[in-house]
Design a protein around this motif. Sequence first.
Motif, PDB file in Angstrom:
ATOM      1  N   SER A  10       0.827  -1.206   0.000  1.00  0.00           N
ATOM      2  CA  SER A  10       0.000   0.000   0.000  1.00  0.00           C
ATOM      3  C   SER A  10       0.860   1.254   0.000  1.00  0.00           C
ATOM      4  O   SER A  10       0.614   2.195  -0.757  1.00  0.00           O
ATOM      5  CB  SER A  10      -0.925   0.022   1.216  1.00  0.00           C
ATOM      6  N   LEU A  11       1.885   1.270   0.836  1.00  0.00           N
ATOM      7  CA  LEU A  11       2.782   2.423   0.877  1.00  0.00           C
ATOM      8  C   LEU A  11       3.512   2.603  -0.440  1.00  0.00           C
ATOM      9  O   LEU A  11       3.663   3.714  -0.938  1.00  0.00           O
ATOM     10  CB  LEU A  11       3.793   2.279   2.022  1.00  0.00           C
ATOM     11  N   LEU A  12       3.962   1.496  -1.018  1.00  0.00           N
ATOM     12  CA  LEU A  12       4.667   1.589  -2.294  1.00  0.00           C
ATOM     13  C   LEU A  12       3.755   2.090  -3.394  1.00  0.00           C
ATOM     14  O   LEU A  12       4.180   2.872  -4.244  1.00  0.00           O
ATOM     15  CB  LEU A  12       5.259   0.228  -2.668  1.00  0.00           C
ATOM     16  N   SER A  13       2.518   1.653  -3.385  1.00  0.00           N
ATOM     17  CA  SER A  13       1.601   2.116  -4.423  1.00  0.00           C
ATOM     18  C   SER A  13       1.349   3.613  -4.281  1.00  0.00           C
ATOM     19  O   SER A  13       1.217   4.324  -5.273  1.00  0.00           O
ATOM     20  CB  SER A  13       0.291   1.334  -4.400  1.00  0.00           C
ATOM     21  N   LEU A  14       1.331   4.117  -3.050  1.00  0.00           N
ATOM     22  CA  LEU A  14       1.139   5.558  -2.832  1.00  0.00           C
ATOM     23  C   LEU A  14       2.372   6.350  -3.256  1.00  0.00           C
ATOM     24  O   LEU A  14       2.259   7.399  -3.881  1.00  0.00           O
ATOM     25  CB  LEU A  14       0.835   5.837  -1.360  1.00  0.00           C
ATOM     26  N   THR A  15       3.556   5.853  -2.900  1.00  0.00           N
ATOM     27  CA  THR A  15       4.777   6.602  -3.189  1.00  0.00           C
ATOM     28  C   THR A  15       5.195   6.510  -4.642  1.00  0.00           C
ATOM     29  O   THR A  15       5.795   7.434  -5.167  1.00  0.00           O
ATOM     30  CB  THR A  15       5.949   6.150  -2.297  1.00  0.00           C
ATOM     31  N   THR A  16       4.886   5.406  -5.303  1.00  0.00           N
ATOM     32  CA  THR A  16       5.306   5.248  -6.698  1.00  0.00           C
ATOM     33  C   THR A  16       4.204   5.615  -7.672  1.00  0.00           C
ATOM     34  O   THR A  16       4.452   5.739  -8.858  1.00  0.00           O
ATOM     35  CB  THR A  16       5.733   3.792  -6.985  1.00  0.00           C
ATOM     36  N   GLY A  17       2.981   5.753  -7.167  1.00  0.00           N
ATOM     37  CA  GLY A  17       1.860   6.035  -8.056  1.00  0.00           C
ATOM     38  C   GLY A  17       1.391   4.806  -8.804  1.00  0.00           C
ATOM     39  O   GLY A  17       0.559   4.894  -9.704  1.00  0.00           O
ATOM     40  N   GLN A  18       1.909   3.657  -8.462  1.00  0.00           N
ATOM     41  CA  GLN A  18       1.529   2.413  -9.117  1.00  0.00           C
ATOM     42  C   GLN A  18       0.436   1.717  -8.323  1.00  0.00           C
ATOM     43  O   GLN A  18       0.431   1.753  -7.100  1.00  0.00           O
ATOM     44  CB  GLN A  18       2.715   1.440  -9.189  1.00  0.00           C
ATOM     45  N   THR A  19      -0.448   1.073  -9.041  1.00  0.00           N
ATOM     46  CA  THR A  19      -1.413   0.190  -8.401  1.00  0.00           C
ATOM     47  C   THR A  19      -0.824  -1.208  -8.454  1.00  0.00           C
ATOM     48  O   THR A  19      -0.349  -1.643  -9.494  1.00  0.00           O
ATOM     49  CB  THR A  19      -2.751   0.216  -9.160  1.00  0.00           C
ATOM     50  N   ILE A  20      -0.829  -1.892  -7.324  1.00  0.00           N
ATOM     51  CA  ILE A  20      -0.286  -3.241  -7.269  1.00  0.00           C
ATOM     52  C   ILE A  20      -1.367  -4.208  -7.723  1.00  0.00           C
ATOM     53  O   ILE A  20      -2.413  -4.311  -7.081  1.00  0.00           O
ATOM     54  CB  ILE A  20       0.173  -3.609  -5.836  1.00  0.00           C
ATOM     55  N   PRO A  21      -1.138  -4.903  -8.838  1.00  0.00           N
ATOM     56  CA  PRO A  21      -2.141  -5.867  -9.307  1.00  0.00           C
ATOM     57  C   PRO A  21      -2.387  -6.957  -8.264  1.00  0.00           C
ATOM     58  O   PRO A  21      -1.452  -7.405  -7.584  1.00  0.00           O
ATOM     59  CB  PRO A  21      -1.510  -6.461 -10.572  1.00  0.00           C
ATOM     60  N   GLN A  22      -3.642  -7.362  -8.124  1.00  0.00           N
ATOM     61  CA  GLN A  22      -4.014  -8.360  -7.117  1.00  0.00           C
ATOM     62  C   GLN A  22      -3.223  -9.651  -7.278  1.00  0.00           C
ATOM     63  O   GLN A  22      -2.750 -10.220  -6.306  1.00  0.00           O
ATOM     64  CB  GLN A  22      -5.516  -8.661  -7.208  1.00  0.00           C
ATOM     65  N   CYS A  23      -3.068 -10.105  -8.511  1.00  0.00           N
ATOM     66  CA  CYS A  23      -2.363 -11.365  -8.752  1.00  0.00           C
ATOM     67  C   CYS A  23      -0.904 -11.266  -8.296  1.00  0.00           C
ATOM     68  O   CYS A  23      -0.378 -12.183  -7.681  1.00  0.00           O
ATOM     69  CB  CYS A  23      -2.460 -11.728 -10.230  1.00  0.00           C
ATOM     70  N   LEU A  24      -0.267 -10.140  -8.574  1.00  0.00           N
ATOM     71  CA  LEU A  24       1.117  -9.937  -8.144  1.00  0.00           C
ATOM     72  C   LEU A  24       1.197  -9.962  -6.622  1.00  0.00           C
ATOM     73  O   LEU A  24       2.055 -10.631  -6.048  1.00  0.00           O
ATOM     74  CB  LEU A  24       1.664  -8.622  -8.697  1.00  0.00           C
TER      75      LEU A  24
END
Length: 77
Positions: A10-24
């Motif tokens: 969650s933190l990485l998705s906020l800081t990088t602007g990326q959404t983490i795919p569920q499967c990943l």
Amino acid sequence: MKPSLLILLSLLSLTTGQTIPQCLGDCVNSSTVCEAGDINCYCTNAGFQQGVRDCLNERGCQGDLQAGVDLQNEICG
């Protein structure tokens, strides 16, 4: 998903602007190679990295592979 991994993603998705795919996220979470939140292990353990790739392929989530590579590059430099 393991609580510390969920927080990390969650933190990485906020800081990088990326959404983490569920499967990943599921494939990272299902790995028993690295402890949850062990960034050093995520970045350096070839067994972990191969296991996530294999999981993505087995689940038909090959499209998430690039997201994983991008995230790894962002985390590991």
